[in-house]
Design a protein around this motif. Structure first.
Motif, PDB file in Angstrom:
ATOM      1  N   PHE A   1     -73.100 118.191  27.638  1.00 32.81           N
ATOM      2  CA  PHE A   1     -71.988 118.067  28.565  1.00 32.81           C
ATOM      3  C   PHE A   1     -71.323 116.727  28.284  1.00 32.81           C
TER       4      PHE A   1
ATOM      5  N   GLU B   1     -80.596 124.228  29.187  1.00 30.35           N
ATOM      6  CA  GLU B   1     -80.594 125.595  29.702  1.00 30.35           C
ATOM      7  C   GLU B   1     -80.860 126.567  28.550  1.00 30.35           C
TER       8      GLU B   1
ATOM      9  N   CYS C   1     -72.988 123.569  21.355  1.00 28.66           N
ATOM     10  CA  CYS C   1     -72.125 123.902  22.477  1.00 28.66           C
ATOM     11  C   CYS C   1     -71.821 122.665  23.300  1.00 28.66           C
ATOM     12  N   PHE C   2     -70.548 122.491  23.596  1.00 28.69           N
ATOM     13  CA  PHE C   2     -70.113 121.363  24.404  1.00 28.69           C
ATOM     14  C   PHE C   2     -69.406 121.875  25.649  1.00 28.69           C
ATOM     15  N   TYR C   3     -69.770 121.303  26.778  1.00 30.70           N
ATOM     16  CA  TYR C   3     -69.068 121.603  28.010  1.00 30.70           C
ATOM     17  C   TYR C   3     -68.357 120.338  28.443  1.00 30.70           C
TER      18      TYR C   3
ATOM     19  N   ILE D   1     -74.436 114.289  28.136  1.00 33.52           N
ATOM     20  CA  ILE D   1     -75.625 114.672  28.897  1.00 33.52           C
ATOM     21  C   ILE D   1     -76.254 115.899  28.248  1.00 33.52           C
ATOM     22  N   ASP D   2     -77.563 115.852  28.027  1.00 31.02           N
ATOM     23  CA  ASP D   2     -78.268 116.998  27.449  1.00 31.02           C
ATOM     24  C   ASP D   2     -78.376 118.135  28.452  1.00 31.02           C
ATOM     25  N   LEU D   3     -78.210 119.339  27.950  1.00 35.32           N
ATOM     26  CA  LEU D   3     -78.358 120.527  28.790  1.00 35.32           C
ATOM     27  C   LEU D   3     -79.417 121.425  28.180  1.00 35.32           C
TER      28      LEU D   3
END
Lengths: 121, 121
Positions: B77, B90, B110-112, B86-88
């Motif tokens: 993110f 999920e 993947c980037f949010y 920030i690591d995600l």
DNA sequence: AAAATAAATAGTAATGATTACTATTATTAT
DNA sequence: ATAATAATAGTAATCATTACTATTTATTTT
């Protein structure tokens, strides 16, 4: 934001293409219609259009920004052999999980890497 | 691939950090231990380590490559305000869909984008 | 419609992250 | 130990992108 001939042209080129051109490729296309357009103008307008959310930038490992005029949520597959970028219109990740973490999601960019069917053979 | 003192150091710095440092930040850390290490050596080794799959590169919109030593599949993110990554952890997208399209997936990024909880307030 | 104001452009110069190059140093093999 | 190979430090080059400036184009005001 005024829409000069040049800005309109850049916007049209990006949204009219189904590939993911770099600034240079867009510049070359633009010059076929507006032979005097300058590279700086192309860059400036690409940046403005991106800031306005009228196009999306794809930062890939080739060090050049690729531009995508398709604003629908979709991912991209990048072939490790030929570098081709393929649109993936599968369903997006659910954003709820992230919202629950206190993160408000405004957009996403997902890249998958591997070999395309041509290069796989 | 030989593992010189310098190469080992660069690898250790990247895998020992939980942020996502740029080459320059890694260079600064490295110089605390190996004061004569050169920036070129850092870049060369980062590239080699990335090619070997020992670290992951994150191409963000700040034009600098960020390095991630965490090889587990996870997303990121990126805060649009402060740039924090920030690591995600999920669950990842299912790759089956892509395999069915004739694409063999070897990795994903993947980037949010949005606002982190600090910047949201 | 002319003058005044503001925005955009063309063309060129500057920037800065990354890469390439070269002479030297360190490591491995014979 | 000597030869062969790989890696390094330090510096120069690259190249996509940005910044800058004088000029042109468009909009607004009177």
């Amino acid at each position: 934001m005024r829409f000069s001939r040049q800005r309109e042209l850049v916007a049209d080129i990006v949204s009219g293409r189904k590939d993911h051109p770099t600034a240079d490729a867009i510049y070359l296309s633009a010059r076929e219609i507006e032979p005097n357009i300058s590279l700086g103008t192309v860059y400036r307008n690409l940046k403005l259009l991106a800031d306005e959310g009228r196009l999306v930038t794809l930062e890939t490992s080739d060090k050049k920004i690729h531009y995508d005029g398709d604003l629908s949520i979709h991912s991209h597959f990048i072939c490790e052999d030929c570098g081709k970028i393929i649109d993936l219109f599968e369903s997006a990740h659910s954003h709820e999980l992230l919202e629950n973490m206190g993160l408000s999601v405004s957009s996403e960019k997902c890249f998958y890497y591997g070999k395309c069917s041509d290069c796989k053979r």
